[in-house]
Enzyme design. Structure first.
Site, PDB file in Angstrom:
ATOM      1  N   GLU A   1     -25.098  20.822 -38.281  1.00 48.66           N
ATOM      2  CA  GLU A   1     -25.870  19.568 -38.123  1.00 48.66           C
ATOM      3  C   GLU A   1     -27.192  19.834 -37.405  1.00 48.66           C
ATOM      4  O   GLU A   1     -28.188  19.176 -37.661  1.00 48.66           O
ATOM      5  CB  GLU A   1     -25.056  18.520 -37.348  1.00 48.66           C
TER       6      GLU A   1
ATOM      7  N   HIS B   1     -19.255  21.244 -44.329  1.00 49.65           N
ATOM      8  CA  HIS B   1     -20.348  21.944 -43.646  1.00 49.65           C
ATOM      9  C   HIS B   1     -20.208  23.465 -43.702  1.00 49.65           C
ATOM     10  O   HIS B   1     -21.191  24.178 -43.536  1.00 49.65           O
ATOM     11  CB  HIS B   1     -20.401  21.539 -42.174  1.00 49.65           C
TER      12      HIS B   1
HETATM   13  N1  DGL Z   1     -17.597  16.201 -43.532  1.00 51.99           N
HETATM   14  C1  DGL Z   1     -16.554  16.622 -42.629  1.00 51.99           C
HETATM   15  C2  DGL Z   1     -15.474  17.364 -43.402  1.00 51.99           C
HETATM   16  O1  DGL Z   1     -15.670  17.830 -44.514  1.00 51.99           O
HETATM   17  C3  DGL Z   1     -17.070  17.510 -41.536  1.00 51.99           C
HETATM   18  C4  DGL Z   1     -17.955  16.839 -40.533  1.00 51.99           C
HETATM   19  C5  DGL Z   1     -17.265  15.843 -39.650  1.00 51.99           C
HETATM   20  O2  DGL Z   1     -16.451  16.213 -38.764  1.00 51.99           O
HETATM   21  O3  DGL Z   1     -17.522  14.681 -39.846  1.00 51.99           O
HETATM   22  O4  DGL Z   1     -14.381  17.477 -42.912  1.00 51.99           O
END
Ligand code: DGL
Length: 276
Positions: A152, A186
């Site tokens: 991020e 991510h």
């Molecule tokens: N988008 C989340 C996932 O794929 C990761 C980021 C978050 O913790 O919100 O688990």
């Protein structure tokens, strides 16, 4: 069918799925919402994540999508059945495709899943992999809560990222698996560091490519592919527009991307609630 495909994530991570969609589904329009204002989902309760996911899906329903991709592992784990029940359009998540891809490449069916705390606690990958392997596979899962903040912050290609990856993964014995799933949207941005850490015998799976194959199959199964030209791609964030735009420009092959701030409740209120 010309309507766009909706893609949601807790933040920018789902753009890894959009990157594959842009390449592999060149005619499809896309509306992406990143819930940056409430990111990360990883440490939140499944109930909270499920309510956010329903809200995102509802806003996209009002924006006229024809199908939804939950491009977030934590949201898929917490909410896929709930959201699928609540809306009429087809909905897919990222856990089934990732599990399938891992079993396709693993030679010994010994798999490690790297994910957020929420995804690991849910055991959704364990269940999916065991079901697909008739109970034969051995699954370990490791929560890597320090990975998302690095991505991020845009610091995924730095010596600090390499250090955090090495420190987090040091608890694993790489002789006990031959395949590692990047079970968080991510983590593909840290793939190089993860790849460098593991021995070359370990296969690394990112669910993005497999997910897009599922999107394609679903579009065909429902007969809702777009056959016309002139697709559009729009990005919304519940958070800070300029930061989000920088990441879109950095990650995706799009010149002058359209990025706007979205107020989910305002969209839902302006059109009225239409949950099933
Ligand atoms: N988008 C989340 C996932 O794929 C990761 C980021 C978050 O913790 O919100 O688990």
């Amino acid at each position: 069918m010309k309507a766009p495909i909706g893609v949601i994530d807790s933040g920018v991570g789902g753009l890894t799925v959009v990157r594959e969609m842009i390449e592999r589904l060149p005619k499809e329009s896309i509306i992406y919402i990143g819930d940056d204002a409430r990111c990360p989902y990883g440490p939140k309760s499944p109930e909270e994540v499920a309510s956010y996911t329903v809200e995102l899906a509802e806003a996209l329903q009002h924006l006229g999508i024809k199908m939804l991709v939950i491009a977030c592992n934590t949201a898929t784990a917490a909410a896929l059945p709930i959201v699928s029940e609540a809306f009429d359009f087809p909905i897919i998540g990222v856990i089934e495709p990732g599990s399938r891809a891992a079993l396709q490449v693993s030679k010994n069916e010994k798999i490690v899943v790297l994910g957020t705390i929420g995804t690991v606690k849910s055991e959704a990958y364990n269940r999916a992999i065991l079901r697909r392997s008739d109970g034969r596979a051995e699954v370990q899962a490791l929560a890597c809560p320090n990975f998302v903040p690095i991505v991020e912050a845009g610091e995924y290609d730095t010596p600090q990222a390499k250090e955090v990856v090495a420190e987090t993964l040091s608890v694993l014995d790489s002789d006990t698996f031959d395949t590692a799933i990047l079970g968080c949207t991510h983590y593909p941005l840290l793939e190089k560091q993860i790849r460098d850490y593991f021995p070359p015998s370990v296969e690394i799976i990112s669910s993005a490519v497999e997910t897009v194959k599922d999107v394609d199959r679903t579009l065909r199964a429902f007969g809702i592919q777009n056959k016309e030209s002139g697709r559009t791609i729009r990005f919304y964030t519940t958070g800070e527009r300029s930061e989000f735009k920088e990441i879109v420009e950095d990650w995706l092959p799009i010149e002058r991307p359209v990025v706007e701030h979205i107020n989910l409740q305002a969209v839902i209120r302006s059109k009225g609630r239409t949950l099933r």
